[in-house]
Structure formats: C-alpha cells, structure tokens
Scaffold this motif. Structure first.
Motif, PDB file in Angstrom:
ATOM      1  N   LEU A   1       0.863  -0.979  -0.007  1.00  0.00           N
ATOM      2  CA  LEU A   1       0.291   0.133   0.165  1.00  0.00           C
ATOM      3  C   LEU A   1       0.466   1.112  -0.316  1.00  0.00           C
ATOM      4  N   PRO A   2       0.237   2.316  -0.239  1.00  0.00           N
ATOM      5  CA  PRO A   2       1.062   3.611  -0.463  1.00  0.00           C
ATOM      6  C   PRO A   2       1.499   4.109   0.528  1.00  0.00           C
ATOM      7  N   ALA A   3       2.424   4.551   1.129  1.00  0.00           N
ATOM      8  CA  ALA A   3       2.914   5.384   1.916  1.00  0.00           C
ATOM      9  C   ALA A   3       2.097   6.858   2.278  1.00  0.00           C
ATOM     10  N   PHE A   4       1.366   6.549   4.099  1.00  0.00           N
ATOM     11  CA  PHE A   4       1.067   8.067   4.588  1.00  0.00           C
ATOM     12  C   PHE A   4       2.000   8.885   3.755  1.00  0.00           C
ATOM     13  N   PRO A   5       1.896  10.187   3.895  1.00  0.00           N
ATOM     14  CA  PRO A   5       2.896  10.883   3.301  1.00  0.00           C
ATOM     15  C   PRO A   5       2.585  11.788   5.023  1.00  0.00           C
ATOM     16  N   PRO A   6       4.111  12.300   5.769  1.00  0.00           N
ATOM     17  CA  PRO A   6       3.774  13.195   6.900  1.00  0.00           C
ATOM     18  C   PRO A   6       2.141  13.960   7.655  1.00  0.00           C
ATOM     19  N   GLY A   7       2.425  14.012   8.494  1.00  0.00           N
ATOM     20  CA  GLY A   7       1.107  14.350   8.562  1.00  0.00           C
ATOM     21  C   GLY A   7       1.539  16.216   9.027  1.00  0.00           C
ATOM     22  N   ARG A   8       0.837  16.423   8.492  1.00  0.00           N
ATOM     23  CA  ARG A   8       0.876  18.424   9.023  1.00  0.00           C
ATOM     24  C   ARG A   8       1.347  18.951   9.866  1.00  0.00           C
ATOM     25  N   ASP A   9       2.033  20.066   9.920  1.00  0.00           N
ATOM     26  CA  ASP A   9       2.358  20.549  11.615  1.00  0.00           C
ATOM     27  C   ASP A   9       1.933  21.883  11.135  1.00  0.00           C
ATOM     28  N   ARG A  10       1.450  22.463  10.683  1.00  0.00           N
ATOM     29  CA  ARG A  10       0.861  23.746  10.041  1.00  0.00           C
ATOM     30  C   ARG A  10       0.080  23.928  11.524  1.00  0.00           C
ATOM     31  N   ARG A  11       0.372  25.266  12.062  1.00  0.00           N
ATOM     32  CA  ARG A  11      -0.251  25.966  13.451  1.00  0.00           C
ATOM     33  C   ARG A  11      -0.154  27.768  13.318  1.00  0.00           C
ATOM     34  N   LEU A  12      -1.185  27.395  13.906  1.00  0.00           N
ATOM     35  CA  LEU A  12      -1.107  29.645  13.733  1.00  0.00           C
ATOM     36  C   LEU A  12      -0.059  29.799  13.528  1.00  0.00           C
ATOM     37  N   GLU A  13       0.792  30.596  13.269  1.00  0.00           N
ATOM     38  CA  GLU A  13       1.353  31.709  13.784  1.00  0.00           C
ATOM     39  C   GLU A  13       0.974  32.790  13.555  1.00  0.00           C
ATOM     40  N   PRO A  14       2.107  33.832  15.215  1.00  0.00           N
ATOM     41  CA  PRO A  14       1.699  35.033  16.022  1.00  0.00           C
ATOM     42  C   PRO A  14       0.605  36.294  14.852  1.00  0.00           C
ATOM     43  N   GLY A  15      -0.765  36.354  15.252  1.00  0.00           N
ATOM     44  CA  GLY A  15      -1.215  37.459  14.660  1.00  0.00           C
ATOM     45  C   GLY A  15      -2.059  37.027  13.581  1.00  0.00           C
ATOM     46  N   GLU A  16      -1.746  35.768  12.831  1.00  0.00           N
ATOM     47  CA  GLU A  16      -3.113  34.854  12.347  1.00  0.00           C
ATOM     48  C   GLU A  16      -4.252  34.849  12.518  1.00  0.00           C
TER      49      GLU A  16
ATOM     50  N   GLY B   1      -6.008  37.082  14.709  1.00  0.00           N
ATOM     51  CA  GLY B   1      -6.636  38.325  14.940  1.00  0.00           C
ATOM     52  C   GLY B   1      -6.945  38.564  13.666  1.00  0.00           C
ATOM     53  N   LYS B   2      -5.848  38.276  12.342  1.00  0.00           N
ATOM     54  CA  LYS B   2      -6.138  38.310  10.951  1.00  0.00           C
ATOM     55  C   LYS B   2      -7.543  37.789  10.478  1.00  0.00           C
ATOM     56  N   ILE B   3      -7.694  36.391  11.152  1.00  0.00           N
ATOM     57  CA  ILE B   3      -8.263  35.885  10.181  1.00  0.00           C
ATOM     58  C   ILE B   3     -10.062  36.682  10.570  1.00  0.00           C
ATOM     59  N   LEU B   4     -10.105  36.718  12.187  1.00  0.00           N
ATOM     60  CA  LEU B   4     -11.100  36.839  12.877  1.00  0.00           C
ATOM     61  C   LEU B   4     -11.277  38.508  12.056  1.00  0.00           C
ATOM     62  N   SER B   5     -10.330  39.479  11.854  1.00  0.00           N
ATOM     63  CA  SER B   5     -11.340  40.573  11.352  1.00  0.00           C
ATOM     64  C   SER B   5     -11.780  40.424  10.310  1.00  0.00           C
ATOM     65  N   LEU B   6     -12.031  39.487   9.523  1.00  0.00           N
ATOM     66  CA  LEU B   6     -12.049  39.119   8.237  1.00  0.00           C
ATOM     67  C   LEU B   6     -13.917  37.980   8.544  1.00  0.00           C
TER      68      LEU B   6
ATOM     69  N   ASP C   1     -11.530  32.268   1.979  1.00  0.00           N
ATOM     70  CA  ASP C   1     -11.593  33.138   1.913  1.00  0.00           C
ATOM     71  C   ASP C   1     -10.976  33.993   2.735  1.00  0.00           C
ATOM     72  N   ALA C   2     -11.385  33.930   3.953  1.00  0.00           N
ATOM     73  CA  ALA C   2     -10.450  34.938   5.330  1.00  0.00           C
ATOM     74  C   ALA C   2      -9.056  34.933   5.338  1.00  0.00           C
ATOM     75  N   CYS C   3      -8.426  34.047   5.236  1.00  0.00           N
ATOM     76  CA  CYS C   3      -7.218  32.988   4.805  1.00  0.00           C
ATOM     77  C   CYS C   3      -6.748  34.102   3.347  1.00  0.00           C
ATOM     78  N   ARG C   4      -7.599  33.930   2.536  1.00  0.00           N
ATOM     79  CA  ARG C   4      -6.817  34.246   1.377  1.00  0.00           C
ATOM     80  C   ARG C   4      -6.430  35.821   1.161  1.00  0.00           C
ATOM     81  N   SER C   5      -7.600  36.574   1.594  1.00  0.00           N
ATOM     82  CA  SER C   5      -7.769  38.268   1.900  1.00  0.00           C
ATOM     83  C   SER C   5      -7.136  38.406   2.845  1.00  0.00           C
ATOM     84  N   ALA C   6      -6.449  37.936   4.369  1.00  0.00           N
ATOM     85  CA  ALA C   6      -4.985  38.243   5.279  1.00  0.00           C
ATOM     86  C   ALA C   6      -3.828  37.634   4.400  1.00  0.00           C
ATOM     87  N   GLY C   7      -4.092  37.433   3.723  1.00  0.00           N
ATOM     88  CA  GLY C   7      -2.181  36.801   3.194  1.00  0.00           C
ATOM     89  C   GLY C   7      -1.958  35.634   3.633  1.00  0.00           C
TER      90      GLY C   7
END
Length: 287
Positions: A109-124, A126-131, A216-222
């Motif tokens: 079977l194809p191996a699972f890719p490494p798990g995502r390790d994305r976490r919120l960076e400082p300020g992100e 607040g930007k998402i909530l504002s939008l 959409d909020a993430c894109r608008s916040a860059g």
C-alpha cells in the motif's frame, strides 16, 4: 433476497460481488454514503468484468500506480483498496468461497505522507477573525477551545449541551460511539452568547460553507496553507502546552491511539525551550 448460491463454480465477477456487498454489507456501516460512491467507481473499472479469482495482485499494482500518477491522495487510494479487501474477506468467510485469496493483502500500500504540522503563527488568528462574520468568529474560537472536528461542531444541538455541567456531547463521532467534551470558560461563554441569539443549532452553517468562509478569510489576510481542520491540531497542541496529560487530552479529542494523537500534536521547540527555562532550578549537586 440475498444470493445464497456459493458453490465454487459460481464465483461472481467483481461487479456482481460489489452489487451484493452494496446490498448486504454497506448499509450496516456508518460511512455508507461514501462507501457507496467508492463501490460505484469500482464497478465502472475494467476489473469489474473479471471473476474474483481472476484478479491478481499485479492488477492492483497497476491500479495503485495509475491512481497515484493521476494525483489521487494516498488516503483515497488506501480507502478504495480497503473496500476491495473487505469484499474479498466477506466473499471468503460469509459467501462460501473459502478458497478465494485476497489480492489486496499481497499489495504494497502507498505510504502515508508526513502529518501536517501547520499551526497558527502569531497574528494570524486576529487577522482571520477580523475578516470573518460573527458566527464564523465564534465557530473558529470554539474549535480552538475544544479541538472538535468541523462535522462535530456543526452537528451540535442545544439538547446535547449542558451549560451547567460545562459538557457538550457528540452523539456520533468519526471513530464511532459518543464523546463528551469538557467546555473551557471561553467555549462556555461562546455558547451562552450563541444561545441568546439562536433557537436552533449553535452554529447553523453547512460544512462547505465553513470551509469556504475560512479559506476566503485566509486569502484576504494573505495567509497561506491553513485549513479549518488545522485548528484541531492547534487546539490539541495547546492542551499539552497547558500541562494536560496524554489521557486527559485523548479524552477531549477522542483519539483512540497514541500514534494518532501524536500526529495531531505539534509542540514548538521555542515554546519548549521557554518551558525548560521556567522549570529549571539550580543544577543538582554532584557528590
């Protein structure tokens, strides 16, 4: 009536076996809708014309490689093959084809890719909530406070929320069964505010609506490479950073194994360095 002729001379084609499986086995499963789609896709595949005992591991190697080349995810391919594997097991154990082998078991079977390790960076955050709209602001904060999945949050109804005991009950989780989620002071505050504004569900949105609004909020916040499901990773990691034990976090998140819990936990090295500094005392005396 289910087919009962199970003599060795009547081995069905894959398409025929899948039709029977769809009638007898799939309806008993929680994810019957998703599995039905996978079965219909298999029935359209050229392998559907072959009797079960004519399907070889090499045939599935070609299927696996072609799907990978077409850009299908490892998770999708493994789920597709899992349906086929279970079909062969059912045919062997319940439909009388005892000599039938399972070609999926001989497949790498194809191996699972490494798990995502994305976490919120400082300020992100607040930007998402504002939008975001108010209901999305509340939902995002609630997700981070509870580590609940999108589907679990959206399925909540007021009769499953005990504001006095500060517990929300998920009637049916992804892994089966129900789970009780403790509510933090902020999660409780969000629900109390939602209760004063809504008579129906706390978060009256569809899953697709939530995902689209969040992106959409993430894109608008860059902000790049952040998905709503990453908030579950964020919440799980925050629980450990607050000092909760592994059993305590697992009880909240519903992870059944330490391996899965680990995939959802991403502690920052810089935060651990600060924790070590806080916990450090004078060096021990050596005799």
């Amino acid at each position: 009536m289910p087919v009962t002729d199970a003599s060795p001379s009547c081995i069905p084609t894959l398409r025929e076996a899948l039709s029977r499986y769809l009638l007898e086995i799939t309806p008993q499963k929680k994810g019957k809708l998703q599995e039905s789609r996978r079965i219909h896709a298999w029935q359209k595949h050229p392998l559907g014309d072959l009797p079960l005992d004519r399907i070889r591991p090499i045939d599935l190697v070609s299927y696996r490689n072609n799907r990978l080349a077409a850009g299908r995810s490892v998770y999708t391919i493994r789920l597709d093959l899992a349906v086929l594997s279970h079909l062969f097991e059912i045919a062997r154990t319940e439909w009388g084809h005892e000599t039938l082998g399972n070609p999926v078991k001989a497949l790498r079977l194809p191996a699972f890719p490494p798990g995502r390790d994305r976490r919120l960076e400082p300020g992100e955050l607040g930007k998402i909530l504002s939008l975001s709209t108010q209901v999305m602001k509340d939902l995002i904060r609630f997700a981070i406070e509870t580590a609940m999945r999108r589907s679990e949050i959206l399925s909540l109804t007021w009769d499953r929320i005990d504001l006095e005991k500060r517990v929300a009950t998920i009637a049916e989780t992804k892994s089966g069964g129900k789970r009780k989620v403790p509510l933090s002071p902020l999660a409780l505050e969000i629900l109390q505010k939602r209760l004063s504004e809504n008579q129906g569900r706390p978060f009256p949105l569809s899953p697709d609506d939530v995902s689209h609004r969040f992106l959409d909020a993430c894109r608008s916040a860059g902000i790049r490479d952040l998905r709503f499901h990453d908030l579950r990773h964020e919440a799980t990691s925050r629980f450990f950073e607050k000092g909760l034990s592994v059993p305590q976090v697992a009880a909240i998140t519903g992870h059944k194994t330490l391996q899965m819990l680990h995939r959802y936990t991403h502690l920052r090295a810089e935060d651990l360095a600060l924790k070590l500094e806080e916990c450090s005392g004078p060096p021990p005396k050596r005799e």
